[in-house]
Design an enzyme around this catalytic site. Sequence first.
Site, PDB file in Angstrom:
ATOM      1  N   ARG A  21     -64.171  -2.171 -34.096  1.00  0.00           N
ATOM      2  CA  ARG A  21     -63.666  -3.528 -34.782  1.00  0.00           C
ATOM      3  C   ARG A  21     -62.704  -3.608 -33.523  1.00  0.00           C
ATOM      4  O   ARG A  21     -62.077  -2.884 -32.487  1.00  0.00           O
ATOM      5  CB  ARG A  21     -62.652  -3.279 -35.896  1.00  0.00           C
ATOM      6  CG  ARG A  21     -63.972  -2.552 -36.847  1.00  0.00           C
ATOM      7  CD  ARG A  21     -62.554  -2.305 -38.401  1.00  0.00           C
ATOM      8  NE  ARG A  21     -63.897  -2.469 -39.317  1.00  0.00           N
ATOM      9  CZ  ARG A  21     -62.698  -1.844 -40.626  1.00  0.00           C
ATOM     10  NH1 ARG A  21     -61.638  -1.999 -40.707  1.00  0.00           N
ATOM     11  NH2 ARG A  21     -63.727  -1.350 -41.026  1.00  0.00           N
ATOM     12  N   SER A 112     -63.876  -5.208 -42.682  1.00  0.00           N
ATOM     13  CA  SER A 112     -63.526  -4.853 -43.468  1.00  0.00           C
ATOM     14  C   SER A 112     -62.652  -6.396 -44.592  1.00  0.00           C
ATOM     15  O   SER A 112     -62.310  -6.835 -44.361  1.00  0.00           O
ATOM     16  CB  SER A 112     -63.263  -3.470 -43.929  1.00  0.00           C
ATOM     17  OG  SER A 112     -62.690  -3.322 -44.977  1.00  0.00           O
ATOM     18  N   HIS A 113     -61.438  -5.378 -44.517  1.00  0.00           N
ATOM     19  CA  HIS A 113     -59.649  -6.267 -45.169  1.00  0.00           C
ATOM     20  C   HIS A 113     -59.737  -6.983 -44.304  1.00  0.00           C
ATOM     21  O   HIS A 113     -58.281  -7.511 -44.855  1.00  0.00           O
ATOM     22  CB  HIS A 113     -59.049  -5.178 -45.865  1.00  0.00           C
ATOM     23  CG  HIS A 113     -59.130  -3.948 -45.214  1.00  0.00           C
ATOM     24  ND1 HIS A 113     -60.004  -2.792 -45.244  1.00  0.00           N
ATOM     25  CD2 HIS A 113     -57.962  -3.843 -45.409  1.00  0.00           C
ATOM     26  CE1 HIS A 113     -59.829  -2.461 -44.416  1.00  0.00           C
ATOM     27  NE2 HIS A 113     -57.943  -2.643 -44.385  1.00  0.00           N
ATOM     28  N   ASP A 276     -63.106  -7.005 -51.255  1.00  0.00           N
ATOM     29  CA  ASP A 276     -62.651  -7.083 -49.906  1.00  0.00           C
ATOM     30  C   ASP A 276     -64.050  -7.999 -49.058  1.00  0.00           C
ATOM     31  O   ASP A 276     -64.237  -8.270 -49.661  1.00  0.00           O
ATOM     32  CB  ASP A 276     -61.669  -5.810 -49.048  1.00  0.00           C
ATOM     33  CG  ASP A 276     -63.046  -4.783 -48.829  1.00  0.00           C
ATOM     34  OD1 ASP A 276     -63.601  -4.853 -49.817  1.00  0.00           O
ATOM     35  OD2 ASP A 276     -62.989  -4.278 -47.623  1.00  0.00           O
ATOM     36  N   ASP A 278     -65.914  -7.547 -47.200  1.00  0.00           N
ATOM     37  CA  ASP A 278     -67.085  -6.400 -47.061  1.00  0.00           C
ATOM     38  C   ASP A 278     -67.229  -5.880 -48.711  1.00  0.00           C
ATOM     39  O   ASP A 278     -68.432  -5.332 -48.552  1.00  0.00           O
ATOM     40  CB  ASP A 278     -67.418  -5.988 -45.316  1.00  0.00           C
ATOM     41  CG  ASP A 278     -66.475  -4.650 -46.021  1.00  0.00           C
ATOM     42  OD1 ASP A 278     -65.088  -4.173 -46.615  1.00  0.00           O
ATOM     43  OD2 ASP A 278     -66.861  -3.549 -45.600  1.00  0.00           O
ATOM     44  N   ARG A 281     -64.074  -2.527 -51.595  1.00  0.00           N
ATOM     45  CA  ARG A 281     -62.640  -2.168 -52.344  1.00  0.00           C
ATOM     46  C   ARG A 281     -62.733  -2.314 -53.364  1.00  0.00           C
ATOM     47  O   ARG A 281     -63.416  -3.670 -53.353  1.00  0.00           O
ATOM     48  CB  ARG A 281     -61.664  -2.254 -51.293  1.00  0.00           C
ATOM     49  CG  ARG A 281     -61.690  -1.493 -49.925  1.00  0.00           C
ATOM     50  CD  ARG A 281     -60.587  -1.723 -49.363  1.00  0.00           C
ATOM     51  NE  ARG A 281     -59.768  -0.707 -48.539  1.00  0.00           N
ATOM     52  CZ  ARG A 281     -58.696  -0.587 -47.687  1.00  0.00           C
ATOM     53  NH1 ARG A 281     -57.789  -1.253 -47.927  1.00  0.00           N
ATOM     54  NH2 ARG A 281     -59.029   0.499 -46.244  1.00  0.00           N
ATOM     55  N   GLU A 362     -61.199   6.942 -53.336  1.00  0.00           N
ATOM     56  CA  GLU A 362     -59.752   7.204 -52.730  1.00  0.00           C
ATOM     57  C   GLU A 362     -58.267   6.058 -53.046  1.00  0.00           C
ATOM     58  O   GLU A 362     -58.927   5.041 -53.673  1.00  0.00           O
ATOM     59  CB  GLU A 362     -60.281   6.375 -50.385  1.00  0.00           C
ATOM     60  CG  GLU A 362     -60.537   7.295 -50.353  1.00  0.00           C
ATOM     61  CD  GLU A 362     -61.331   6.690 -48.773  1.00  0.00           C
ATOM     62  OE1 GLU A 362     -59.944   7.620 -48.284  1.00  0.00           O
ATOM     63  OE2 GLU A 362     -61.974   6.373 -48.359  1.00  0.00           O
TER      64      GLU A 362
HETATM   65  C1  G1P Z   1     -57.588   3.068 -44.165  1.00  0.00           C
HETATM   66  C2  G1P Z   1     -57.442   4.060 -45.667  1.00  0.00           C
HETATM   67  C3  G1P Z   1     -58.989   4.908 -45.948  1.00  0.00           C
HETATM   68  C4  G1P Z   1     -60.675   4.252 -45.689  1.00  0.00           C
HETATM   69  C5  G1P Z   1     -59.719   3.772 -44.380  1.00  0.00           C
HETATM   70  C6  G1P Z   1     -61.191   2.548 -44.463  1.00  0.00           C
HETATM   71  O1  G1P Z   1     -57.787   4.452 -43.524  1.00  0.00           O
HETATM   72  O2  G1P Z   1     -56.618   4.673 -46.242  1.00  0.00           O
HETATM   73  O3  G1P Z   1     -58.405   5.811 -47.356  1.00  0.00           O
HETATM   74  O4  G1P Z   1     -61.176   5.194 -45.986  1.00  0.00           O
HETATM   75  O5  G1P Z   1     -59.032   2.690 -44.483  1.00  0.00           O
HETATM   76  O6  G1P Z   1     -61.169   1.609 -45.443  1.00  0.00           O
HETATM   77  P1  G1P Z   1     -55.789   4.632 -42.714  1.00  0.00           P
HETATM   78  O7  G1P Z   1     -55.835   3.321 -42.039  1.00  0.00           O
HETATM   79  O8  G1P Z   1     -55.195   5.293 -43.319  1.00  0.00           O
HETATM   80  O9  G1P Z   1     -56.836   5.592 -41.625  1.00  0.00           O
HETATM   81 ZN    ZN Z   2     -64.562  -3.185 -47.103  1.00  0.00          ZN
END
Ligand code: G1P
Ligand code: ZN
Length: 542
Positions: A21, A112-113, A276, A278, A281, A362
Amino acid sequence: MIRTVPTTPYPDQKPGTSGLRKKVPVFQQPNYPENFIQSVFDVLEGFAGRTLVVGGDGRYLNREVIDKAIRIAAANGFGKVIVGQGGILSTPAASNLIRKYKAFGGLILSASHNPGGPHEDFGIKYNIGNGGPAPEKVTEAVFARSKVIDRYRIAEGGTVDIDRIGETGLEGMAVEVIDPVADYAALMESLFDFEAIRSLFRSGFRIVFDAMHAVTGPYATEILERRLGAPAGSVRNNVPLPDFGGHHPDPNLVHAKALYDLMMSPEAPDFGAASDGDGDRNLIIGRGIFVTPSDSLALLAANAHLAPGYRGGLKGVARSMPTSAAADRVAEKLGIGIYETPTGWKFFGNLLDAGMATICGEESAGTGSDHVREKDGLWAVLLWLNILAARRQSVAEIVRGHWREYGRNYYSRHDYEEVDAAAANGLIDDLRGKLAALPGLKFAGLVVEAADDFAYHDPVDGSVTERQGIRVIFAGGSRVVFRLSGTGTSGATLRVYIERYEPDPELQGQETQAALADLIRAAEEIAGIRLRTGRDAPSVIT
Ligand code: G1P
Ligand code: ZN
């Protein structure tokens, strides 16, 4: 024509579990995506003649990089590429295609988001044949390769039209452009009671689904409006845009505030949801009640048998360590396994593949099951709808009923974003150093029962993953967890997870932060967050 192009390495192409990323301008450097994609193919073995799935969330650069990926795949000897029309594939839909068509793997283009656009984020992730993210040994090998790469192979000339459905060819490789939604919708139809949900909508039940101008727009429109009969317009912001309309496609109470406000207003429909960038979520809000992802996981596990795909019961439930223990009580009652894994979806893969867990989740708004090997936003929404259709109660009634039966886990996450990395590391290191001394000590009037640095022993492959977060546990299962984010892009993000169990129904109606006030004070006393980070308050409270 297949050409071998000389190139020089970029030292920064380290993929995490969510892929490589970076900001868009980084990806726009000469040969940058080419180097990474070729590095992936260089470390894989045995894909000659096999199929590769390619697609992304539609963000800025999606089409350009897809074109490159297809050309590099052709030059490296893949037999076929399956690509979503227009370059669109949600992450769970891509996972499904890899599994369904027994592809060798897939390239998913997304950040992702995170926001999209010419100055925002882009990403490329490689998924393996089980449909899940590549394990660390693969991503490490890709990184090592990217540091020494000196050439890539690419098919030049000819056009690859990803807008027209059907099969064409490129240098001997088949290119099949498919409807990005059809296979995914069929999978959902096989898991859920669409007739029951249709009749729920016929009875006047109303939903608002906010696709946030991201990838779930076409999926939600087809499934919720066309197949399930939700009124036209139920899916909002349903056209994927390269910059997500200038918003963060992050379905939380900050970025999906309009949806939250609507759900708390007198005009609220029965059910509000969002996904989100992609599509992996989910955000679930009932009329007047936000459902925390931890509670949602527990509720879905407790009620999954109401959906045809889970009628036979669950094999087990898995949650990441910082996710609340609400799901544990459900698993206990069902007499099935409960697994506590480190943060990140990849740890669920082994449990799902081994048939030890069926549903995973999660606290960060990810929920999913063994139907794919990624978390799945729309899946969670559809399972909720199936449960609502079967029980014919409101979201609030179902949630409060669950708390009465199992107890309520008050839960909140406090994020301190972009703090000085040295200060954040120092805070965690110091906690580590004093773990053994904590039990028996009193903070904000609460006595510590136990403290450790979470280590995960994978029950499937025996691997051990250490230093996954500091847990401080108090009487009655209350706890505070400290960990550093693994996904932040600038500085460090300290996450503090706070949880308290309340079995008494009379005491389950408190405001969350108030209910957790003592623990929040204890966290500050234990870790000295203010002094070390220089912050008076968290940047984000969820
Ligand atoms: C964060 C979320 C985790 C998720 C990840 C990817 O990671 O806390 O649950 O799997 O994004 O979407 P973190 O930034 O806490 O390492
Ligand atoms: Zn995502």
